[in-house]
Design an enzyme around this catalytic site. Structure first.
Site, PDB file in Angstrom:
ATOM      1  N   SER A 136      45.428  35.847  37.905  1.00 51.51           N
ATOM      2  CA  SER A 136      45.424  36.477  39.220  1.00 51.51           C
ATOM      3  C   SER A 136      46.125  37.828  39.070  1.00 51.51           C
ATOM      4  O   SER A 136      45.769  38.626  38.217  1.00 51.51           O
ATOM      5  CB  SER A 136      46.126  35.574  40.245  1.00 51.51           C
ATOM      6  OG  SER A 136      46.187  36.183  41.513  1.00 51.51           O
ATOM      7  N   TYR A 151      41.258  44.239  46.799  1.00 48.78           N
ATOM      8  CA  TYR A 151      41.632  43.747  45.467  1.00 48.78           C
ATOM      9  C   TYR A 151      42.583  42.563  45.596  1.00 48.78           C
ATOM     10  O   TYR A 151      42.381  41.508  44.970  1.00 48.78           O
ATOM     11  CB  TYR A 151      42.277  44.855  44.633  1.00 48.78           C
ATOM     12  CG  TYR A 151      42.846  44.347  43.335  1.00 48.78           C
ATOM     13  CD1 TYR A 151      42.005  43.982  42.286  1.00 48.78           C
ATOM     14  CD2 TYR A 151      44.225  44.184  43.167  1.00 48.78           C
ATOM     15  CE1 TYR A 151      42.532  43.475  41.098  1.00 48.78           C
ATOM     16  CE2 TYR A 151      44.749  43.692  41.987  1.00 48.78           C
ATOM     17  CZ  TYR A 151      43.903  43.339  40.954  1.00 48.78           C
ATOM     18  OH  TYR A 151      44.419  42.837  39.787  1.00 48.78           O
ATOM     19  N   LYS A 155      42.386  38.322  44.544  1.00 48.82           N
ATOM     20  CA  LYS A 155      43.378  37.620  43.739  1.00 48.82           C
ATOM     21  C   LYS A 155      44.062  36.503  44.524  1.00 48.82           C
ATOM     22  O   LYS A 155      44.488  35.494  43.951  1.00 48.82           O
ATOM     23  CB  LYS A 155      44.399  38.620  43.185  1.00 48.82           C
ATOM     24  CG  LYS A 155      43.790  39.605  42.180  1.00 48.82           C
ATOM     25  CD  LYS A 155      43.121  38.868  41.020  1.00 48.82           C
ATOM     26  CE  LYS A 155      42.572  39.795  39.962  1.00 48.82           C
ATOM     27  NZ  LYS A 155      41.968  39.054  38.834  1.00 48.82           N
TER      28      LYS A 155
END
Length: 283
Positions: A136, A151, A155
């Protein structure tokens, strides 16, 4: 019988994936490395051999992923450790990123991981052993970075399904570790690895400032060494009971600590309001 494990690493031609592949090969492990560019893999790690198998694979293509896993098992006989690492950074505020830019991020960073998991878990489940590392980011634990919301959200998604995967695989003796790296000195922030918004909105001054800081100041000056991250993953894999969560880097620990302090403070501040939701007893 192989005394060293077989590792399957996505995104092995650059960054953390490359550092890990090199370290493993140097220490006698068996490695299948994937990349969208076979030439890049061969240039960095060499041709196919008894210890290394380069595979051209698009993580967003389920058929590609399935074939790469089958080729790895045909070559080495087994897969012991899986490292879901392939991904890229997309900078941009929620308003300025297009639907397609967002979908591209999720296709690679989320659905790419799921393609690997879907195709490899049947093998690990049947052999009743294995270890999956899902990479991650500290941005998958802390999301308050303007211009990095999409983004970070990819994650966060990785974090969510990895925690569920860990529970699902316990019965089959397969370990699952969620990795939260901080800033590592790779080409992650370099051109070709990170993308900026196609139609930026200049009104977002804080996002533009953080974007320029990452591209101009942080890139090349990241505090963490990818080779040491590779060492850490190898050590974790050797543990009898590896952790479900692994933070990598003092910066990752710093940001995680701030998030925990914030959550604890807000839990305490609003506990009376937040817990006053139960259905009242009629007795």
């Amino acid at each position: 019988m192989k005394t060293k494990k077989v590792w399957f690493i996505t995104g092995a031609s650059r960054g953390l994936g490359l550092a890990l592949a090199k370290k493993l090969i140097e220490n006698g492990y068996y490695v299948a490395g994937t990349s969208r560019s076979l030439n890049a893999l061969i240039q960095e790690l060499g041709n196919a051999s008894e210890t290394f198998l380069p595979l051209e694979m698009d993580v967003t293509n389920d058929k590609d992923v399935k074939e790469a896993i089958i080729q790895t098992i045909d070559h080495f006989g087994v897969i012991d450790v899986v490292v879901n690492n392939a991904g890229f950074g997309q900078i941009g505020t929620l308003e300025e990123l297009s639907d397609q830019e967002v979908k591209n991020s999720y296709d690679v960073n989320v659905f790419g991981y799921l393609n690997v998991i879907r195709n490899v878990t049947s093998h690990l489940r049947k052999q009743k052993s294995g270890h999956i590392f899902n990479i991650s980011s500290i941005g998958g634990y802390v999301g308050n970075f303007p211009g990095f919301g999409i983004y970070c959200s990819t994650k966060f998604a990785v974090a969510g399904f990895t925690e569920a995967l860990a529970e699902e695989m316990k019965a089959f003796n397969v370990n699952v570790t969620l990795v939260y790296p901080g800033y590592f000195r790779t080409n992650f922030l370099s051109k070709g690895s990170v993308k900026t918004p196609e139609k930026p909105i200049e009104a977002y001054e804080s996002a533009r400032e953080l974007e320029q800081a990452h591209l101009g100041q942080i890139d090349g000056n990241q505090p963490n060494d990818p080779e040491k991250a590779a060492d850490a993953l190898i050590k974790i894999c050797q543990q009898q009971t590896p952790p479900g969560h692994l933070f990598l880097g003092k910066d990752a620990y710093h940001y995680a600590g701030l998030k925990m302090e914030l959550i604890q403070a807000e839990l305490a501040k609003n506990e009376q309001i937040g817990t006053a939701t139960e259905v009242e007893s009629t007795n």
